[in-house]
Design a protein around this motif. Structure first.
Motif, PDB file in Angstrom:
ATOM      1  N   LYS A  15     -49.236  57.801 -57.774  1.00 22.20           N
ATOM      2  CA  LYS A  15     -48.288  58.090 -58.859  1.00 22.20           C
ATOM      3  C   LYS A  15     -47.112  57.138 -58.945  1.00 22.20           C
ATOM      4  CE  LYS A  15     -49.280  62.954 -58.758  1.00 22.20           C
ATOM      5  NZ  LYS A  15     -48.948  63.950 -57.778  1.00 22.20           N
ATOM      6  N   GLU A  16     -46.606  56.685 -57.829  1.00 22.65           N
ATOM      7  CA  GLU A  16     -45.403  55.850 -57.821  1.00 22.65           C
ATOM      8  C   GLU A  16     -45.710  54.361 -57.698  1.00 22.65           C
ATOM      9  OE1 GLU A  16     -42.382  57.279 -58.247  1.00 22.65           O
ATOM     10  OE2 GLU A  16     -43.453  59.185 -58.425  1.00 22.65           O
ATOM     11  N   LEU A  17     -46.984  53.985 -57.734  1.00 24.49           N
ATOM     12  CA  LEU A  17     -47.367  52.611 -57.405  1.00 24.49           C
ATOM     13  C   LEU A  17     -47.533  51.708 -58.625  1.00 24.49           C
ATOM     14  CD1 LEU A  17     -50.009  53.324 -54.616  1.00 24.49           C
ATOM     15  CD2 LEU A  17     -47.553  52.866 -54.370  1.00 24.49           C
ATOM     16  N   VAL A  18     -47.290  50.423 -58.382  1.00 27.69           N
ATOM     17  CA  VAL A  18     -47.559  49.364 -59.354  1.00 27.69           C
ATOM     18  C   VAL A  18     -48.611  48.460 -58.710  1.00 27.69           C
ATOM     19  CG1 VAL A  18     -46.605  47.424 -60.654  1.00 27.69           C
ATOM     20  CG2 VAL A  18     -45.202  49.473 -60.253  1.00 27.69           C
ATOM     21  N   ILE A  19     -49.723  48.285 -59.414  1.00 28.88           N
ATOM     22  CA  ILE A  19     -50.874  47.566 -58.872  1.00 28.88           C
ATOM     23  C   ILE A  19     -51.224  46.389 -59.786  1.00 28.88           C
ATOM     24  CG2 ILE A  19     -53.313  47.739 -58.184  1.00 28.88           C
ATOM     25  CD1 ILE A  19     -51.549  49.597 -56.517  1.00 28.88           C
ATOM     26  N   GLY A  20     -51.504  45.241 -59.177  1.00 27.55           N
ATOM     27  CA  GLY A  20     -51.987  44.076 -59.922  1.00 27.55           C
ATOM     28  C   GLY A  20     -53.441  43.818 -59.584  1.00 27.55           C
ATOM     29  N   ILE A  21     -54.219  43.485 -60.595  1.00 24.71           N
ATOM     30  CA  ILE A  21     -55.641  43.182 -60.420  1.00 24.71           C
ATOM     31  C   ILE A  21     -55.893  41.759 -60.903  1.00 24.71           C
ATOM     32  CG2 ILE A  21     -58.004  43.750 -61.133  1.00 24.71           C
ATOM     33  CD1 ILE A  21     -56.993  46.617 -61.711  1.00 24.71           C
ATOM     34  N   VAL A  22     -56.591  40.979 -60.081  1.00 24.25           N
ATOM     35  CA  VAL A  22     -57.050  39.650 -60.488  1.00 24.25           C
ATOM     36  C   VAL A  22     -58.574  39.678 -60.465  1.00 24.25           C
ATOM     37  CG1 VAL A  22     -57.074  37.186 -60.007  1.00 24.25           C
ATOM     38  CG2 VAL A  22     -54.992  38.517 -59.582  1.00 24.25           C
ATOM     39  N   GLN A  23     -59.166  39.428 -61.609  1.00 18.78           N
ATOM     40  CA  GLN A  23     -60.619  39.472 -61.782  1.00 18.78           C
ATOM     41  C   GLN A  23     -61.154  38.085 -62.104  1.00 18.78           C
ATOM     42  OE1 GLN A  23     -61.886  41.938 -65.083  1.00 18.78           O
ATOM     43  NE2 GLN A  23     -63.910  40.995 -65.125  1.00 18.78           N
ATOM     44  N   ALA A  24     -62.159  37.659 -61.339  1.00 15.40           N
ATOM     45  CA  ALA A  24     -62.855  36.410 -61.658  1.00 15.40           C
ATOM     46  C   ALA A  24     -63.828  36.670 -62.807  1.00 15.40           C
ATOM     47  CB  ALA A  24     -63.614  35.901 -60.432  1.00 15.40           C
ATOM     48  N   ARG A  25     -63.896  35.728 -63.737  1.00 17.87           N
ATOM     49  CA  ARG A  25     -64.774  35.860 -64.893  1.00 17.87           C
ATOM     50  C   ARG A  25     -66.228  35.490 -64.556  1.00 17.87           C
ATOM     51  NH1 ARG A  25     -61.638  33.509 -68.394  1.00 17.87           N
ATOM     52  NH2 ARG A  25     -62.283  31.427 -67.820  1.00 17.87           N
ATOM     53  N   PHE A  26     -66.436  34.586 -63.597  1.00 18.16           N
ATOM     54  CA  PHE A  26     -67.794  34.161 -63.250  1.00 18.16           C
ATOM     55  C   PHE A  26     -68.602  35.373 -62.801  1.00 18.16           C
ATOM     56  CE2 PHE A  26     -71.083  31.898 -60.902  1.00 18.16           C
ATOM     57  CZ  PHE A  26     -71.348  30.857 -61.775  1.00 18.16           C
ATOM     58  N   ASN A  27     -69.838  35.478 -63.268  1.00 22.05           N
ATOM     59  CA  ASN A  27     -70.671  36.682 -63.077  1.00 22.05           C
ATOM     60  C   ASN A  27     -69.984  37.895 -63.718  1.00 22.05           C
ATOM     61  OD1 ASN A  27     -72.933  35.552 -61.678  1.00 22.05           O
ATOM     62  ND2 ASN A  27     -71.638  35.403 -59.855  1.00 22.05           N
ATOM     63  N   GLN A  28     -69.573  37.699 -64.952  1.00 20.07           N
ATOM     64  CA  GLN A  28     -68.722  38.651 -65.668  1.00 20.07           C
ATOM     65  C   GLN A  28     -69.324  40.042 -65.834  1.00 20.07           C
ATOM     66  OE1 GLN A  28     -67.300  37.197 -69.440  1.00 20.07           O
ATOM     67  NE2 GLN A  28     -65.491  38.463 -69.305  1.00 20.07           N
ATOM     68  N   GLY A  29     -70.628  40.136 -65.949  1.00 21.84           N
ATOM     69  CA  GLY A  29     -71.230  41.469 -66.050  1.00 21.84           C
ATOM     70  C   GLY A  29     -70.888  42.308 -64.837  1.00 21.84           C
ATOM     71  N   VAL A  30     -70.977  41.712 -63.668  1.00 20.27           N
ATOM     72  CA  VAL A  30     -70.645  42.414 -62.423  1.00 20.27           C
ATOM     73  C   VAL A  30     -69.137  42.615 -62.312  1.00 20.27           C
ATOM     74  CG1 VAL A  30     -70.688  42.267 -59.894  1.00 20.27           C
ATOM     75  CG2 VAL A  30     -72.712  41.609 -61.222  1.00 20.27           C
ATOM     76  N   THR A  31     -68.357  41.580 -62.580  1.00 28.34           N
ATOM     77  CA  THR A  31     -66.912  41.709 -62.381  1.00 28.34           C
ATOM     78  C   THR A  31     -66.280  42.665 -63.396  1.00 28.34           C
ATOM     79  OG1 THR A  31     -66.264  39.728 -63.652  1.00 28.34           O
ATOM     80  CG2 THR A  31     -66.757  39.433 -61.297  1.00 28.34           C
ATOM     81  N   ASN A  32     -66.836  42.750 -64.594  1.00 33.28           N
ATOM     82  CA  ASN A  32     -66.332  43.748 -65.548  1.00 33.28           C
ATOM     83  C   ASN A  32     -66.573  45.163 -65.033  1.00 33.28           C
ATOM     84  OD1 ASN A  32     -65.360  41.899 -67.405  1.00 33.28           O
ATOM     85  ND2 ASN A  32     -67.122  42.035 -68.759  1.00 33.28           N
ATOM     86  N   THR A  33     -67.738  45.389 -64.433  1.00 29.08           N
ATOM     87  CA  THR A  33     -68.039  46.707 -63.881  1.00 29.08           C
ATOM     88  C   THR A  33     -67.159  47.005 -62.679  1.00 29.08           C
ATOM     89  OG1 THR A  33     -70.307  46.547 -64.689  1.00 29.08           O
ATOM     90  CG2 THR A  33     -69.880  48.192 -62.984  1.00 29.08           C
ATOM     91  N   LEU A  34     -66.938  46.013 -61.817  1.00 29.16           N
ATOM     92  CA  LEU A  34     -65.992  46.174 -60.705  1.00 29.16           C
ATOM     93  C   LEU A  34     -64.621  46.590 -61.238  1.00 29.16           C
ATOM     94  CD1 LEU A  34     -66.628  42.977 -58.527  1.00 29.16           C
ATOM     95  CD2 LEU A  34     -66.672  45.314 -57.661  1.00 29.16           C
ATOM     96  N   ALA A  35     -64.156  45.882 -62.262  1.00 32.39           N
ATOM     97  CA  ALA A  35     -62.827  46.154 -62.824  1.00 32.39           C
ATOM     98  C   ALA A  35     -62.750  47.549 -63.431  1.00 32.39           C
ATOM     99  CB  ALA A  35     -62.468  45.097 -63.865  1.00 32.39           C
TER     100      ALA A  35
END
Length: 154
Positions: A15-35
């Motif tokens: 609830k109190e957290l701020v989170i940053g996500i960095v996603q690689a685009r290569f193999n985007q089908g997989v990385t989109n699902t991870l995200a």
């Protein structure tokens, strides 16, 4: 006292957290699902959508520099690295896997900032697909738990 851990239950509240996500685009089908899996778990654990920053970079080797920029900016309780490296027929797999992991670890240690490393390293696409949802969720849980843990020990 040995074993006097307060447990993960209290540490999985975002609830109190701020989170940053960095996603690689290569193999985007997989990385989109991870995200998506990561986002879904963060939201389920109480992280507010407005407190999640998500950037996309070309590939796994670019993830650490984006993490470093976010760490430099400050204001994050934890970061998440998402990517997918699939073994090919050349040494390139080892180079990308090793250097991206080393870069993620270096940023975490240099900034004393938890980074959940969910850059998958697999032998083939089938292995990546089999792991994409679970590892995305796991990354969110690791980020939340470690952010809360470091808050407790700091």
């Amino acid at each position: 006292m040995f074993g006097a851990d307060k447990g993960t239950g209290d540490r999985l509240d975002g609830k109190e957290l701020v989170i940053g996500i960095v996603q690689a685009r290569f193999n985007q089908g997989v990385t989109n699902t991870l995200a998506k899996a990561c986002w879904d778990e963060l939201l389920a654990r109480g992280v507010q959508e407005k407190n999640i920053d998500h950037v996309v970079v070309p590939g796994a080797l670019e993830v650490p520099v984006a993490l470093q920029a976010m760490a430099e900016k400050g204001g994050y309780d934890a970061l998440v690295a998402l990517g997918c490296i699939i073994r090919g027929e050349t040494y390139h797999f080892e180079l990308v896997a090793n250097e991206s992991a080393a870069g993620v670890t270096r940023v975490a240690l240099d900034y004393q900032l938890p980074i959940a490393n969910a850059i998958l390293t697999t032998e083939n696409m089938e292995q990546a697909i089999a792991r994409q949802v679970e590892k995305g969720r796991d990354a969110a849980l690791v980020a939340i738990e470690m952010a809360n843990l470091l808050d407790d020990v700091a």
